[in-house]
Each structure stands twice: as structure tokens, then as C-alpha cells.
Scaffold this motif. Sequence first.
Motif, PDB file in Angstrom:
ATOM      1  N   LYS A   1       0.819  -1.218   0.000  1.00 50.14           N
ATOM      2  CA  LYS A   1       0.000   0.000   0.000  1.00 50.14           C
ATOM      3  C   LYS A   1       0.849   1.263   0.000  1.00 50.14           C
ATOM      4  N   LEU A   2       2.151   1.140  -0.191  1.00 50.49           N
ATOM      5  CA  LEU A   2       3.007   2.322  -0.197  1.00 50.49           C
ATOM      6  C   LEU A   2       2.636   3.277  -1.328  1.00 50.49           C
ATOM      7  N   SER A   3       2.246   2.725  -2.473  1.00 45.82           N
ATOM      8  CA  SER A   3       1.879   3.597  -3.589  1.00 45.82           C
ATOM      9  C   SER A   3       0.644   4.424  -3.236  1.00 45.82           C
ATOM     10  N   TYR A   4      -0.269   3.850  -2.455  1.00 46.66           N
ATOM     11  CA  TYR A   4      -1.434   4.620  -2.002  1.00 46.66           C
ATOM     12  C   TYR A   4      -0.983   5.789  -1.137  1.00 46.66           C
ATOM     13  N   LEU A   5      -0.072   5.527  -0.194  1.00 46.48           N
ATOM     14  CA  LEU A   5       0.390   6.591   0.692  1.00 46.48           C
ATOM     15  C   LEU A   5       1.118   7.672  -0.089  1.00 46.48           C
ATOM     16  N   ALA A   6       1.935   7.265  -1.063  1.00 45.42           N
ATOM     17  CA  ALA A   6       2.648   8.246  -1.878  1.00 45.42           C
ATOM     18  C   ALA A   6       1.672   9.098  -2.681  1.00 45.42           C
ATOM     19  N   SER A   7       0.658   8.462  -3.258  1.00 50.74           N
ATOM     20  CA  SER A   7      -0.313   9.214  -4.058  1.00 50.74           C
ATOM     21  C   SER A   7      -1.224  10.066  -3.178  1.00 50.74           C
ATOM     22  N   LEU A   8      -1.440   9.654  -1.950  1.00 49.32           N
ATOM     23  CA  LEU A   8      -2.235  10.453  -1.020  1.00 49.32           C
ATOM     24  C   LEU A   8      -1.554  11.792  -0.765  1.00 49.32           C
ATOM     25  N   GLY A   9      -0.227  11.759  -0.682  1.00 48.61           N
ATOM     26  CA  GLY A   9       0.512  13.002  -0.499  1.00 48.61           C
ATOM     27  C   GLY A   9       1.162  13.158   0.855  1.00 48.61           C
ATOM     28  N   VAL A  10       1.222  12.068   1.649  1.00 46.67           N
ATOM     29  CA  VAL A  10       1.921  12.152   2.925  1.00 46.67           C
ATOM     30  C   VAL A  10       3.414  11.945   2.694  1.00 46.67           C
ATOM     31  N   ASP A  11       4.199  12.237   3.718  1.00 46.21           N
ATOM     32  CA  ASP A  11       5.647  12.207   3.575  1.00 46.21           C
ATOM     33  C   ASP A  11       6.313  11.093   4.369  1.00 46.21           C
ATOM     34  N   ALA A  12       5.654  10.599   5.397  1.00 45.64           N
ATOM     35  CA  ALA A  12       6.265   9.578   6.254  1.00 45.64           C
ATOM     36  C   ALA A  12       5.182   8.684   6.809  1.00 45.64           C
ATOM     37  N   LEU A  13       5.512   7.401   7.005  1.00 41.49           N
ATOM     38  CA  LEU A  13       4.610   6.519   7.718  1.00 41.49           C
ATOM     39  C   LEU A  13       5.252   6.118   9.032  1.00 41.49           C
ATOM     40  N   TRP A  14       4.466   6.258  10.082  1.00 35.59           N
ATOM     41  CA  TRP A  14       4.878   5.804  11.415  1.00 35.59           C
ATOM     42  C   TRP A  14       4.174   4.479  11.644  1.00 35.59           C
ATOM     43  N   ILE A  15       4.966   3.443  11.913  1.00 35.38           N
ATOM     44  CA  ILE A  15       4.437   2.100  12.083  1.00 35.38           C
ATOM     45  C   ILE A  15       4.446   1.742  13.565  1.00 35.38           C
TER      46      ILE A  15
END
Length: 532
Positions: free
Chosen positions: A37-51
Amino acid sequence: MSERVWWRDGVVYQVYPRSFADANGDGIGDLEGIRGKLSYLASLGVDALWISPVYPSPMADFGYDVSDYRGIDPLFGDIEAMDALIHDAHGMGLKVILDFVPNHSSDEHPWFRESRRSRDSAFRDWYLWRDPAPDGGPPNNWLSNFGGSAWTFDAPTGQYYLHLFLDKQPDLNWRNPVVREAMYDAMRFWLRRGVDGFRVDVIYHVMKDAGFRDNPPNPDYQPGVDAEAHRQLPVHTADLPEVQGVVAAMRSVVDEFPDRVLIGEIYLPLDRIVAYYGQNLEGANLPFNFLLIGAPWEARFIGGLIERYEAALPKGGWPNWVLGNHDKPRIASRVGDAQARVAAVLLLTLRGTPTMYYGDEIGMHDVAIPFADVRDPFERNEPGKGLGRDPQRTPMRWFPREGAGFTRGIPWLPLGDAVATINVDSQQHEPDSLLTLYRALLALRREHTALSRGAIKVLDCNDAVLVYERFDDTGSFTVALNFSDNDAAMPVSLAGELVLSTYGEGDAQATTLRANEARVLRSPSARSPGQR
């Protein structure tokens, strides 16, 4: 501030790994699911994911009971899966932040197993052991944040050990320099693998009173409503002066590696939150500001909160804002669907780093969990108070079908209602959907430095409407938010081009805001942050 700094100018997106995406069909999210789902996060426009935690764990508290700080629990994958996730995220321009849990380990961690083996163990002082009180009871009156005493008796060695959370989460002794170095080395292990920083769990709890004095009673405690731990004021178990040295040391470890960030989880009053920046900004880069989560959803209160927070920040300290996380009810459940749109505009136009919680961008609500299906130990320990965290941890909805695109199996928590409309696939092409609004706001923030790093000034507010300005030497934006269900008069006149409205279209010169409307207007005139 001309150079872009990702953790200052960007947006952080929290992923609760059990609930984000399940790649292997066992009903529990995993690292391969997140990677997919990284491509979703990139297309959403966020800059970092905190896991949230993915370390080996017996899962007594769903990963916040760590049994190995340098591994990955098989439930989520393995170290190679984490390496691949970091590699792919970086390739898409995304940073990866891991949770770090320093206050306590699991009782199944080899350190604690060795510590409890004997009073003479070399690891005995890695945890907090005390003799019983004269009556044979706990050493003092300290309470667990999950209910009951914070002390558990260990019969083989005849002493109690401290746990500010579950008895399966014994507290580490941060007064022991060997413990500190072991934990700092664990941080370096992940930083060397490319992790871009840490969100540090309950960082304000790591030091306890050296004399183990009783906590005083809390005069504001409400029996039957508040968590049992609130019977006391945690003056000897939280926010001790010595904590600042630990935070500064963690920051030093992070600073050994370029372009990294240290974020601290801090549930404290405003004056104490800002103390965690450190006297000379040697503390956390971002002490989490949770004040919006518990704030009354009122224009005047939030306008005042913005001004108080800005005034309290140390010189050079960068602000941050949080609307939701894995421990608190979701924003759509707190304020309703219409105001969730206003909340999105607020979060993404305030000065400071915003943190989004997975699913808030599609309007996910808390899901009622029958007690028989409750997984959270907090709810099981203190039933009936509404303290359980399962409702806001339910699986992400990707598609309007069985399993919601989250899993091919049976989800570990129920999905809840309205899956047919509250999902990514149904909203991503709808021009008036909440997801479309989030995408527009994130794109606007990324495009204009006035919104990502510019100054802020609260212009005015009335009982319903809050208006503030964001500006730098490239331009100026005015944000107007109606916190009411009725049309409301604008407290100040607005000028500029309407670039966004939660209604889609509108009149930039209108003197009223429609019910539950938020507007963003752009002025072509630029001014420096020093101008007023």
C-alpha cells in the motif's frame, strides 16, 4: 528555513500494522500488506509513515510488550520484509518511522527472564525490584495505567517488580547506565537499517522516583468514569526532571545519523509538553501535541488553544498537531461526519507537522465491540468505562466487498458498518468525498510553503467561526472554519481567491460560512513572518 526538512514541512501518517493490510490472509495486517500500500500513501501526499510496534512480542498489549528490540514478530513478517519495506518506501520518497517502547519490555524478554531468576542475577538491576511493605503488600501505592497495583509479587525471589502497565510489561530501570546503553544500541540497530526516526512510547514515564514515595490522591478523580490510575497524581511516576536527560540522550543517538527525527508521546499539560523540546532544543524534535484530541470542538476554544501553544513554544521549536491515534476515539466519531471535513482543513492548514491516523482520510468511525469480542486488555481490566481502544483499531477499508480488501480471511476485529461507502475505492474518484478533500489539502500544503512552514496569526473568531492566516514571503492564505451546524457570520472580512471549500464551490467574498463549511482563500500579496 529555505531548505526543506521532511519532518518539519511534511505530513506523518500513522499505520497500525495489525489493521492496515493483510497480505497472507490470516486476518491480521503485516509488513507485506503495508509494503503493498506504499503507492497509495505516496499518491495520497503524505511524507512519512509511522508504524506501531512490529517487534517480537507475546502480544499481551499488541506489540507494546516487546520481547526482542532487534527483531520482527513472525505475525508481521521478518527482518527482510522490514528491509524491503524501508527500501521501497524510500524509493517512493516516503520516510519510515518506527515505534520505540523504552519504558517496559515483555516479561518474556530474555533480560527479564534472567532478572527474575535470582536476586543475584547480573540482570536483576535491569528492572525495578523492591521488598514487600511491612505488611507483606506492595512497596508503595503506585497504580498501573491499566488498573490495579503497579506491583506484582514474584514468589521465587520474594520481591515485587514494577509495571506501570500490564503485569506482563515490567518496567526497565533507566537509572542503570547499562540498560540505557542497551536501549540506545537497539535504536542504532534500526537507524543503521535505514529507519528515519522513532516515535517513543510514553517517553515521560521512563524515570521513577528514586525513593519510591507514594503518589498523592487526585482530588478530581471521578469513580466509575475515570481510569483507576487517575485516583492518584503521578508526581513520582511521570515527568520527573531526570527524564529530560534520557530524552536528550535519545536525541543524541538519533543525531548520529543524518536527517532523522525523534518524536515523543507525551500526555501532559501544555507547559510540560513544550519542556520536552529541551532547554536548548536538545530534546525531542517533536514532542507530540495531543491537545486537539481532548479539546472542546468550539471555535473560540481552539482559536485560543492555537495562540497559547504558539506562545508556549521555545524559540526555534517546531509545532505539531494530532487529531487521532490508536489510543483515542476517531475524529469522525468525536465530532461527526460533517465536522470531520472541517477537522481535515484545520489539521492540514495549521502551522506545524500534522499526524494523520489511518482511515481518518475516509471518515472511519469507531466500531462498537461486544464485550465477548474485546481484545484490548485495558477494557477487560476496567469494563464499562469506555476505555477500550479496539473501536478505533479496526481494519482499514480498501474496497466495498467482504473483508473490505483488508484480508481474504476473518479480520482480527470486526469491520463495522458502512463498508460500502467508507472505503478508499469508493471515495477516490468522487469529487466531493472526504478522501478527495484530504488529497486536495495535502497537495495544497506541499505546493505552498506558506502552508507547510509559514507563520500563523489568528485573525478573529466568534461563537461559531475561527479565522486565521498562514503566510510567508511567497504568499498568504486565509482559513475560515465554521464549527457549527448552522450558517454563521464571518467575524472578519475576507479577500482573495477561493482555492478550497468543503462544499466544493463558493463565493470568496461571502460574509457568511455555510453550516459545517471550511474555506481556504489565497491572497497574491506576500509578507514576511515578522510582519503583523
